[in-house]
Design a protein around this motif. Sequence first.
Motif: not given
Length: 319
Positions: A131-134, A215-217, A297-300
């Motif tokens: 779901d999110l890659t860092v 999400a950050v924007r 970001l994990t929460q959003k």
Amino acid sequence: MSDALDDAPRHLPFVLGVIGDSGSGKSTVSRGVRELIGPGRVSTLDLDDYHRYTRAERQELQLTALNPMVHNLSLMQEHLQLLRRGRPVRNRKYDHTDGTFGPMATLEPEEVVLVRGLLGFPTEELRSCYDLTVFLYPEPDLLFRWKLRRDTKSRGYSEAEVLKNIARHLLDSKLYVLPQADRADLVVRYEAPDWEAPDTEVRTSLILRRAAADAVRNDGIHGRFGEHVRLEEQEGDDGGLVIRVENTLPAELVDAWGAERFPDTYEGARFGLYQDEEGGEGHLAPLAFTQILIADLTQKLRRPAAPAPQAQPEPVRVD
């Protein structure tokens, strides 16, 4: 009377990958993210458990741990897909102390499955399991310094052993590990102004793509840190965003943001911690910023589970 919990939104496990070369800071970043979300809400999957061979067998085959041939990528993909659907997986554990495998163990997925390792998404098929890659990406000289420090001060290796190991890994890192940065939703770049600059002068840039950038924007981060954090739009088709975090970022600004985002778990003294030049514990505000951003970001970006199918009423018979 219906239970109020029945009306609460349900989410599938969130699969977060924190990937990077050996010594890039995966454990350091992951530890802060896990504590922010809450240890009881996070399962950790170590990708070294998917090695095909023991350390001795790799040495005999003259293969490094960075080579995809030593990883069971098909089993990794199968397990990531199961965890993403909320299913447990079983695998043997890799023991770093002697490079062998321990007994089989079961991993139950909590709200977040934090995946940590060298090769997390070497293919697009594997990237789609997250779901999110860092991807953590220190510049080469900085990575060299960090790995040398960690392995000599924490893992008991001699400097000669570490230098030999780094030399063996250079080509495989370039061929297999570093290209993953192009697939990541968030790339964390670390750069030192010169070789002798201390860690406190390292510059941090966060490169965000796709949903992570959006999400950050939209979360109002722009302007709250003044000149210490700058947002820059990237040209290109993926709608990228770059956050440049200055090493002058005051800890109190980060603490205020962390306490706002994670009021139940944030304590300033516990985040941004790293192994300093002497092998002790230091604190870096940009590191705490990065940990908070990833956890936020994990929460959003959570995925709601599909609603359970409703039972259909029995057809009325008309005789």
